[in-house]
Design an enzyme around this catalytic site. Structure first.
Site, PDB file in Angstrom:
ATOM      1  N   CYS A 180       3.651   9.942   0.996  1.00 20.97           N
ATOM      2  CA  CYS A 180       2.278  10.417   0.858  1.00 20.97           C
ATOM      3  C   CYS A 180       2.177  11.371  -0.327  1.00 20.97           C
ATOM      4  O   CYS A 180       2.896  12.377  -0.373  1.00 20.97           O
ATOM      5  CB  CYS A 180       1.829  11.134   2.134  1.00 20.97           C
ATOM      6  SG  CYS A 180       0.180  11.861   2.019  1.00 20.97           S
ATOM      7  N   ASN A 201       8.960   5.160   3.819  1.00 23.26           N
ATOM      8  CA  ASN A 201       8.771   4.590   5.147  1.00 23.26           C
ATOM      9  C   ASN A 201      10.104   4.089   5.699  1.00 23.26           C
ATOM     10  O   ASN A 201      11.067   3.880   4.959  1.00 23.26           O
ATOM     11  CB  ASN A 201       7.829   3.382   5.067  1.00 23.26           C
ATOM     12  CG  ASN A 201       6.433   3.740   4.664  1.00 23.26           C
ATOM     13  OD1 ASN A 201       5.552   3.893   5.499  1.00 23.26           O
ATOM     14  ND2 ASN A 201       6.200   3.879   3.368  1.00 23.26           N
ATOM     15  N   HIS A 243       3.662   4.687  12.876  1.00 17.27           N
ATOM     16  CA  HIS A 243       3.951   4.659  11.445  1.00 17.27           C
ATOM     17  C   HIS A 243       4.987   5.744  11.170  1.00 17.27           C
ATOM     18  O   HIS A 243       4.688   6.934  11.288  1.00 17.27           O
ATOM     19  CB  HIS A 243       2.652   4.928  10.669  1.00 17.27           C
ATOM     20  CG  HIS A 243       2.826   4.940   9.183  1.00 17.27           C
ATOM     21  ND1 HIS A 243       2.419   3.900   8.380  1.00 17.27           N
ATOM     22  CD2 HIS A 243       3.342   5.881   8.347  1.00 17.27           C
ATOM     23  CE1 HIS A 243       2.667   4.189   7.116  1.00 17.27           C
ATOM     24  NE2 HIS A 243       3.233   5.386   7.075  1.00 17.27           N
ATOM     25  N   HIS A 285       8.196   7.543   8.834  1.00 22.27           N
ATOM     26  CA  HIS A 285       8.927   7.748   7.582  1.00 22.27           C
ATOM     27  C   HIS A 285      10.338   8.194   7.937  1.00 22.27           C
ATOM     28  O   HIS A 285      10.627   8.549   9.079  1.00 22.27           O
ATOM     29  CB  HIS A 285       8.211   8.769   6.709  1.00 22.27           C
ATOM     30  CG  HIS A 285       6.948   8.233   6.099  1.00 22.27           C
ATOM     31  ND1 HIS A 285       6.794   8.002   4.756  1.00 22.27           N
ATOM     32  CD2 HIS A 285       5.782   7.855   6.669  1.00 22.27           C
ATOM     33  CE1 HIS A 285       5.584   7.518   4.516  1.00 22.27           C
ATOM     34  NE2 HIS A 285       4.948   7.420   5.676  1.00 22.27           N
ATOM     35  N   ARG A 339       0.839  -1.200   0.000  1.00 22.22           N
ATOM     36  CA  ARG A 339       0.000   0.000   0.000  1.00 22.22           C
ATOM     37  C   ARG A 339       0.873   1.249   0.000  1.00 22.22           C
ATOM     38  O   ARG A 339       1.081   1.862  -1.028  1.00 22.22           O
ATOM     39  CB  ARG A 339      -0.952  -0.022   1.215  1.00 22.22           C
ATOM     40  CG  ARG A 339      -2.140   0.959   1.092  1.00 22.22           C
ATOM     41  CD  ARG A 339      -1.814   2.379   1.485  1.00 22.22           C
ATOM     42  NE  ARG A 339      -1.320   2.507   2.856  1.00 22.22           N
ATOM     43  CZ  ARG A 339      -0.892   3.642   3.363  1.00 22.22           C
ATOM     44  NH1 ARG A 339      -0.876   4.762   2.632  1.00 22.22           N
ATOM     45  NH2 ARG A 339      -0.416   3.697   4.604  1.00 22.22           N
ATOM     46  N   ASP A 340       1.416   1.608   1.149  1.00 17.96           N
ATOM     47  CA  ASP A 340       2.206   2.834   1.236  1.00 17.96           C
ATOM     48  C   ASP A 340       3.451   2.749   0.364  1.00 17.96           C
ATOM     49  O   ASP A 340       3.898   3.747  -0.211  1.00 17.96           O
ATOM     50  CB  ASP A 340       2.584   3.099   2.693  1.00 17.96           C
ATOM     51  CG  ASP A 340       2.959   4.545   2.956  1.00 17.96           C
ATOM     52  OD1 ASP A 340       3.084   5.310   1.996  1.00 17.96           O
ATOM     53  OD2 ASP A 340       3.119   4.907   4.129  1.00 17.96           O
TER      54      ASP A 340
END
Length: 306
Positions: free
Chosen positions: A242, A251, A209, A211, A15-16
């Site tokens: 993002c 990430n 979460h 980065h 996903r990310d």
């Protein structure tokens, strides 16, 4: 606070890790990567997001990827998808999702950029999705973007962060996630805001979460471990970012995170050798080199215990 002896990693590669890539990775390649992540021992996988495919075309096949991997639920693997509104929740339920994650911005500037709405309006929209999920027997978690620093509004106030999360905890959220969306938070800021969330919602597991834009990622992991945090997100090779947060880089790498945790004596259940085999097909899928620290090291460093 005593450090946890084991940690659960939610791998967000599919996903990310892929949502910001220029290349749209084929469904079959995503499924193959998911299979490899599971084979390496990861028990929580974020497979995609149910969002507008015109805005994020990389996520258009999330339902297909989820359905292709769901047989592993019998092995104790949990799959997560991101949802931003009621329609997304409906699509998730139709695809057979058992866990969804609702994402809300903790700042007005990012909320407008990310969801075209102020926080209050985005909250109501997401609460509709939360109610729909609960009514259909689907677990929902709440996560806040820019939980520490926003590229538009600056440093996020800890009390404000708690109040943004509160309606969702009251509505029955299971996990509570806080994200350093632009990777600019330092350990003391992570400790301040995360501590406020832990104290406000003692009955909910807190997920971090991170980065790694400014190389604070692993230092922030250590700060979170010292708070007792035992749930982290990461993406293989340090992929991700993002699309609606200027300056956001990838990430923290799943490979880097596992190595750090193992060197600190924290169990992850992940096989580092098996994990390293994912780098080559992942590099081929995205068409460029990975950025995690370990992705440039030919051999996994030996474990060390003091």
């Amino acid at each position: 606070m005593v450090r946890p002896t084991s940690v659960t990693i939610l791998d967000t590669t599919l996903r990310d890790g892929l949502q910001i890539e220029d290349a749209i990775v084929p469904t079959e390649a995503k499924v193959a990567l998911g299979e490899q992540l599971i084979a390496a021992g990861l028990k929580e996988i974020e497979v995609g997001s149910f969002v507008n495919p015109k805005k994020v075309p990389q996520m258009a096949d999330t339902g297909e990827v989820l359905q292709c991997l769901q047989s592993h639920e019998a092995e104790g693997v949990d799959f997560f998808t991101l949802v931003f509104n009621l329609k997304g929740a409906q699509r998730a339920v139709d695809a057979g999702a058992k866990n969804i994650k609702l994402v809300l911005s903790a700042s007005e500037g990012h909320s407008q950029a990310n969801s075209d709405a102020p926080i209050a309006q985005a909250t109501q929209r997401l609460l509709e999705a939360a109610t729909f999920a609960k009514d259909n027997g689907v677990r929902f978690d709440i996560a806040t973007a820019v939980s520490f620093i926003c590229p538009f509004d600056g440093i996020t106030d800890a009390d404000h962060l708690v109040e943004v999360l509160r309606p969702f905890v009251d509505a029955g959220a299971h996990g509570v996630g806080v994200a350093d969306t632009i990777g600019n938070a330092n350990p003391s800021l992570v400790a301040r805001n995360t501590s406020a969330v832990i104290e406000a919602f003692p009955g909910n597991p807190v997920n971090l979460h991170l980065h790694d834009t400014y190389n604070f990622g692993m230092a922030n992991v250590i700060a979170a471990l010292d708070l007792g945090i035992s749930n982290f997100d990461a993406a293989m090779g340090g992929l991700g970012g993002c699309p609606f947060a200027p300056g956001a880089a990838g990430n923290i790498g799943t490979d880097d995170l596992v190595h750090l945790l193992h060197r600190e004596g924290v169990n992850t259940g992940v096989d580092v050798e098996a994990l390293s085999t994912i780098r080559e097909p992942l590099t081929a899928a995205v068409g460029h080199e990975l950025t995690s620290s370990l992705s440039s090291i030919p051999a996994v460093p030996a474990a060390y215990h003091a």
